[in-house]
Design an enzyme around this catalytic site. Sequence first.
Site, mmCIF file in Angstrom:
data_model
loop_
_atom_site.group_PDB
_atom_site.id
_atom_site.type_symbol
_atom_site.label_atom_id
_atom_site.label_comp_id
_atom_site.label_asym_id
_atom_site.label_seq_id
_atom_site.Cartn_x
_atom_site.Cartn_y
_atom_site.Cartn_z
ATOM 1 N N HIS A 82 -46.132 17.549 10.157
ATOM 2 C CA HIS A 82 -48.066 18.162 10.552
ATOM 3 C C HIS A 82 -49.196 17.301 9.615
ATOM 4 C CE1 HIS A 82 -50.534 22.013 11.505
ATOM 5 N NE2 HIS A 82 -51.147 21.651 10.785
ATOM 6 N N ASP A 161 -50.882 35.019 13.724
ATOM 7 C CA ASP A 161 -52.313 34.018 13.824
ATOM 8 C C ASP A 161 -52.863 33.618 14.580
ATOM 9 O OD1 ASP A 161 -52.780 31.092 12.808
ATOM 10 O OD2 ASP A 161 -52.176 31.096 14.400
ATOM 11 N N ARG A 168 -61.291 34.494 13.353
ATOM 12 C CA ARG A 168 -62.425 33.155 12.214
ATOM 13 C C ARG A 168 -63.378 32.303 12.669
ATOM 14 N NH1 ARG A 168 -57.301 30.048 9.971
ATOM 15 N NH2 ARG A 168 -58.521 28.598 8.746
ATOM 16 N N SER A 183 -52.295 30.334 8.027
ATOM 17 C CA SER A 183 -52.303 29.349 9.425
ATOM 18 C C SER A 183 -51.013 28.481 9.645
ATOM 19 C CB SER A 183 -53.074 29.695 9.280
ATOM 20 O OG SER A 183 -53.419 29.023 11.073
ATOM 21 N N LYS A 187 -46.749 29.016 11.616
ATOM 22 C CA LYS A 187 -45.716 28.342 12.754
ATOM 23 C C LYS A 187 -44.820 27.535 12.106
ATOM 24 C CE LYS A 187 -50.396 27.711 13.083
ATOM 25 N NZ LYS A 187 -51.999 27.391 13.761
HETATM 26 N N1 URA Z 1 -54.676 24.191 11.746
HETATM 27 C C1 URA Z 1 -53.955 25.595 11.266
HETATM 28 O O1 URA Z 1 -52.963 25.478 12.380
HETATM 29 N N2 URA Z 1 -55.069 26.352 11.062
HETATM 30 C C2 URA Z 1 -55.617 26.682 10.560
HETATM 31 O O2 URA Z 1 -56.004 27.819 9.840
HETATM 32 C C3 URA Z 1 -56.201 24.942 10.574
HETATM 33 C C4 URA Z 1 -55.786 24.596 11.161
#
Ligand code: URA
Length: 429
Positions: A82, A161, A168, A183, A187
Site C-alpha cells: 500500500h 469504510d 469524512r 480506513s 481493507k
Molecule cells: N486511504 C484510505 O483508504 N483511507 C484514508 O483515510 C486515507 C487514505
Amino acid sequence: MIPAKLIEKKRDGFELNAKEIAWFVEGTVENKIDDCQLSALLMAIYFNGMSDLETFSLVESMVNSGKRFKFNSPGNYIADKHSTGGIGDKISFILAPILSSLGIIIPMIAGRGLAYTGGTIDKLESIPNFQTSINGKDFESQIQNIGYGIISQSSEICPADKKIYSIRDLTGTIPSMPLICSSIMSKKIAEGLDGLIMDIKVGNGAFMKTISEAKILAAELKKIGSAFKIKTDITFSNMSQPLGRYAGLRCEIIESINCLNGDGPNDLIELSLELGSKILLQSKKADNKNEAKKKMLETIKNGTALKKFEELIVAQGGNFEQLQMSGSRIKNELYICSDRDGYISSMDTEKIGWALVEMGCGRRRDKDLLDYTAGIKFNVKIGETVKKGEKVYTLFGENIKKLENAKLMLHKTFKVSSETILKSKLILC
Ligand code: URA
C-alpha cells in the site's frame, strides 16, 4: 443504544467500548444512523483521537461490515503493498506481477486518485476494456486461477469504510490519524493478508510532508497490523519529485510495461526491489535482501513478470494490443523549457500534481471525466543537468486547452541552480 448519547460520550473525552463502536458502525451501514450523527461522531474523534482499543474495534467493525476474503491457497503467502500516494507512483504495476511470478498471492484492493495524487484504479481503467469492479466471487476465482488481481473497493468490501470515508471527505475529518489508519487497514484485513508492505511517501508531493509525521503514521499502521496478525513492514520513500519519467494515466501503465521489459528508470526499479524484498523476507522466500532482489530482477530478465502483467490485463477484460497501440497516438505536445544552464535543484511536486488534475489525470469533483491520453514527461529530474532552452517537461494529451492551462500552472514548479546538486535519495529509511 442512543446515537446522541454515544456522540456525547466521545465528545466529552470518554472512551467508547467495542460494543458501542460496533453498534454505531452497523447502524451507519444499515442507514439507522443519520449522516449528521455520523459527522458529529467523526468530528468528536477528530478532536479527541482514539485509544488503541477504540481503533481496533473500529477496524474490526469496518471489516465485519463486508466480505472478508479467505483464499484457499495452502502454503502460499498472501501479501499486498500500500502506498500513501504521490505523483508518478506506478509501483503496484511493477511490483505485483514480479511478486506474483515468485508465488506470492496478491489480492489488491486499490483506490482512485485522492486530491492531487494519482490513483491506481484510474490508471488501470485507462487500459481499453479493463474492469476494476469485480464481484467477490469472480475475484476469488481470479486469485485462484492466476494468483493476483487489482480491483476497486465495492459495496461488498468494507461498506462501512466507504460510507464513513464519503462523510469524512465532506466534513473536514479526513486528516485524523485513527480514521486514516483504520480506513487503510480495514481493507487490507478484508483481503485476508499474511503480510503487507507500506510505502509511506514523504516530501512536498506527499500527504506526509515530514519524516516525523510519517513515523507517527507508520507506528499506528504497524500497531493495527500486529493486532490483526498481519506482518507489516514500512518503507519511507522520497516524494519530493515525481517517481519515474512519466505521470498521468495510460502513460504510467506504458512506463510500467517498459520497466517489466527491462527498460525502466532506475528509481522505479530501486523502489520496487526495496518493497518487494521485504515481502520475500516476510514470506521466507528469500533469506536476505540481496537474494530477494536477485530473484526479483530475474523475473524481469526472463520475462515472467511481464507475462504476469499481461495475464492480469486479460483476466480483467483488458486489451493488451490496443493498449500498446494507443501509446503512439499522442495528439498535442507542449513544452516547458529551462531559462538557464544548470542543475535541477528542486521540484514542487504537489503543484505538478494539481497541474495533472487540470489536464484530466485526476478529479476536482466526483463527476469529472478523466483524460487517459494526458500526461507529463519529466525529461530532467533533480540533480540532472539542463541547458538553457532545453525541455524540462513535455505535456501531452488530446485536449490542447487543458494542456495550455496546465502549462501556466507548471512554470514555477522547478528550480535550476548553477551549483552541482546531488541526486536525491529515494529510500529515506
Ligand atoms: N486511504 C484510505 O483508504 N483511507 C484514508 O483515510 C486515507 C487514505
